[in-house]
Design an enzyme around this catalytic site. Structure first.
Site, PDB file in Angstrom:
ATOM      1  N   GLY A 190       0.740  -1.230   0.045  1.00  0.00           N
ATOM      2  CA  GLY A 190       0.002   0.114   0.025  1.00  0.00           C
ATOM      3  C   GLY A 190       0.755   1.271   0.020  1.00  0.00           C
ATOM      4  O   GLY A 190       1.914   1.258   0.540  1.00  0.00           O
ATOM      5  N   SER A 191      -0.030   2.470  -0.576  1.00  0.00           N
ATOM      6  CA  SER A 191       1.054   3.694  -0.616  1.00  0.00           C
ATOM      7  C   SER A 191       0.635   4.300   0.854  1.00  0.00           C
ATOM      8  O   SER A 191      -0.132   3.666   1.572  1.00  0.00           O
ATOM      9  CB  SER A 191       0.360   4.640  -1.586  1.00  0.00           C
ATOM     10  OG  SER A 191       0.632   4.086  -2.979  1.00  0.00           O
ATOM     11  N   GLY A 192       1.628   5.333   1.205  1.00  0.00           N
ATOM     12  CA  GLY A 192       1.049   6.014   2.561  1.00  0.00           C
ATOM     13  C   GLY A 192       2.437   5.674   3.389  1.00  0.00           C
ATOM     14  O   GLY A 192       2.787   6.257   4.473  1.00  0.00           O
ATOM     15  N   HIS A 193       3.348   4.660   2.912  1.00  0.00           N
ATOM     16  CA  HIS A 193       4.637   4.553   3.622  1.00  0.00           C
ATOM     17  C   HIS A 193       5.926   5.155   3.005  1.00  0.00           C
ATOM     18  O   HIS A 193       7.073   4.823   3.339  1.00  0.00           O
ATOM     19  CB  HIS A 193       4.725   3.059   3.702  1.00  0.00           C
ATOM     20  CG  HIS A 193       3.486   2.336   4.229  1.00  0.00           C
ATOM     21  ND1 HIS A 193       2.951   2.495   5.462  1.00  0.00           N
ATOM     22  CD2 HIS A 193       3.013   1.450   3.521  1.00  0.00           C
ATOM     23  CE1 HIS A 193       1.884   1.714   5.397  1.00  0.00           C
ATOM     24  NE2 HIS A 193       1.834   1.222   4.425  1.00  0.00           N
ATOM     25  N   LYS A 231       5.934  -7.787   2.536  1.00  0.00           N
ATOM     26  CA  LYS A 231       5.837  -7.440   4.238  1.00  0.00           C
ATOM     27  C   LYS A 231       4.903  -8.513   4.542  1.00  0.00           C
ATOM     28  O   LYS A 231       3.693  -8.945   3.782  1.00  0.00           O
ATOM     29  CB  LYS A 231       5.193  -6.131   4.404  1.00  0.00           C
ATOM     30  CG  LYS A 231       6.155  -5.084   3.776  1.00  0.00           C
ATOM     31  CD  LYS A 231       5.503  -3.709   3.977  1.00  0.00           C
ATOM     32  CE  LYS A 231       6.234  -2.870   2.913  1.00  0.00           C
ATOM     33  NZ  LYS A 231       6.022  -2.989   1.494  1.00  0.00           N
ATOM     34  N   ASP A 275      -0.778  -8.644   1.043  1.00  0.00           N
ATOM     35  CA  ASP A 275       0.341  -8.538   0.086  1.00  0.00           C
ATOM     36  C   ASP A 275       0.960  -9.985  -0.107  1.00  0.00           C
ATOM     37  O   ASP A 275       1.205 -10.242  -1.086  1.00  0.00           O
ATOM     38  CB  ASP A 275       1.402  -7.931   1.072  1.00  0.00           C
ATOM     39  CG  ASP A 275       1.135  -6.553   1.366  1.00  0.00           C
ATOM     40  OD1 ASP A 275       0.631  -5.905   0.631  1.00  0.00           O
ATOM     41  OD2 ASP A 275       2.179  -5.826   1.820  1.00  0.00           O
ATOM     42  N   HIS A 334       0.355   0.721   9.206  1.00  0.00           N
ATOM     43  CA  HIS A 334      -0.947   0.972   8.847  1.00  0.00           C
ATOM     44  C   HIS A 334      -1.779   1.993   9.917  1.00  0.00           C
ATOM     45  O   HIS A 334      -2.583   2.238   9.697  1.00  0.00           O
ATOM     46  CB  HIS A 334      -1.741   0.185   8.368  1.00  0.00           C
ATOM     47  CG  HIS A 334      -0.946  -0.914   7.181  1.00  0.00           C
ATOM     48  ND1 HIS A 334      -0.274  -1.764   7.565  1.00  0.00           N
ATOM     49  CD2 HIS A 334      -1.109  -0.715   6.035  1.00  0.00           C
ATOM     50  CE1 HIS A 334       0.172  -2.238   6.272  1.00  0.00           C
ATOM     51  NE2 HIS A 334      -0.294  -1.718   5.273  1.00  0.00           N
TER      52      HIS A 334
END
Length: 343
Positions: free
Chosen positions: A69-72, A120, A125, A231
């Site tokens: 996911g994006s945001g990391h 991860k 994932d 997250h």
């Protein structure tokens, strides 16, 4: 007498979300376009399906690929470049990338020596990378990162979660691939560095989700979440706010129980911010963690401080420790040139 008539206070209203964005639904693609323009010498971005690929790939070299996911950011897209990742697959915010993204990235990056996926340990994932692996017609293998020592089980993962140790695995395996290691050799060193890496983190409040406009969780002004995930998911326990010295000690106690390092071992110490913590505070945390490790008679051989595996705008951070051997130390220090990590 009505006491309220003497009050100058405005009525309380929900705080609006303030972010640099045009639309929550175009946020990821617009961010990637900016990344591609700034770092056009290092990487290219493909938007349908979405993946980031290294500009120059070496024939005969194992392609190391990661994603989620994006945001990391800068994880994972910021680590595409020489000496690290050949490609990365960014999903929507906190949402796994799809098998089609992974397949397209692997086909673009593969150079005749196969692909190694750095994944991860989250259910989405794992499932999507496994599905992609079955769809590809060349050699591929997987290293699962599960360095989060603060939790053994989570509704978001299968056992321990992947955390900031992911970037350490990516760097070491990417260096091995750049040095000409085979697919099997890259997997072996990746599994070893993962087994010798542990992390623990804390957050002071939840991050603001750009889709919902709401915080991922809310805690009291005098509380922190201990063992929080990448997250923003809740961690091991909610504890009273404490000093940096106390928090460093608690995180290191968790990590040391997991790794059990000996005085003769050399350590990599990484202090990572979750996106909204000033660098000055991260150095305070590093200073505290370094002091605790040295008091235990342990040797810090390498160090890294900054926002490297974030959770949008979460205030807080994590400590990661890797027990180094000669090979892992050499691969960590090997040259790297990406958007977010270079030496």
């Amino acid at each position: 007498m009505d006491q309220s008539s003497n009050c100058n206070c405005l009525p309380l209203r929900p705080t609006p979300m303030k972010k640099f964005q045009n639309s929550a639904h175009t946020f990821v693609h617009e961010s990637l376009r900016g990344l591609a323009e700034v770092h056009a010498d290092i990487l290219a971005v493909h938007l349908d399906p979405t993946y980031v690929v290294r500009r120059e790939n070496t024939p005969g070299q194992v392609a190391v690929i990661s994603g989620g996911g994006s945001g990391h950011e800068p994880l994972d897209v910021g680590y595409v470049g020489q000496g690290m990742l050949a490609a990365a697959c960014p999903g929507e915010i906190f949402t796994s990338c799809t098998p089609n993204q992974i397949v397209a990235a692997a086909q673009a990056a593969e150079q005749g020596a196969g692909c190694l996926f750095i994944v991860k340990n989250y259910r989405g994932d794992l499932l999507n990378f496994e599905t992609a692996l079955d769809m590809l017609d060349f050699d591929c293998s997987t290293v699962v990162v599960d360095d989060d020592a603060s939790v053994d089980t989570s509704p978001h993962s299968v056992g321990r979660r992947g955390a900031a140790g992911t970037l350490i695995v990516q760097k070491v395996v990417g260096a091995a691939a750049a040095a000409g290691a085979s697919l099997a050799e890259c997997k072996t060193v990746g599994c070893r560095v993962n087994s010798q890496t542990a992390s623990a983190g804390v957050s002071f409040q939840g991050c603001m989700d750009p889709i919902t406009g709401s915080p991922t969780f809310v805690i009291g002004a005098d509380e922190i979440e201990f063992g929080v995930g990448l997250h923003g998911e809740p961690g091991r326990q909610r504890i009273p706010m404490a000093s940096a010295e106390n928090l460093a000690a608690r995180m290191l106690d968790t990590i040391m129980r997991d790794l059990k390092p000996k005085p003769e071992h050399r350590l990599l110490l990484c202090v990572n911010g979750f996106g909204a913590t000033p660098l000055s505070e991260l150095y305070v945390l590093f200073n505290a963690a370094s002091g605790h490790l040295k008091a235990r008679g342990l040797n810090i051989h390498c160090s890294l401080v900054g926002n490297y595996a974030t959770s949008l705008d979460t205030p807080g951070g994590s400590i990661t420790v890797t027990v180094l051997d000669d090979e892992i130390a050499s691969l960590w220090l090997a040259p790297v040139h990406t958007a977010a990590l270079r030496w």
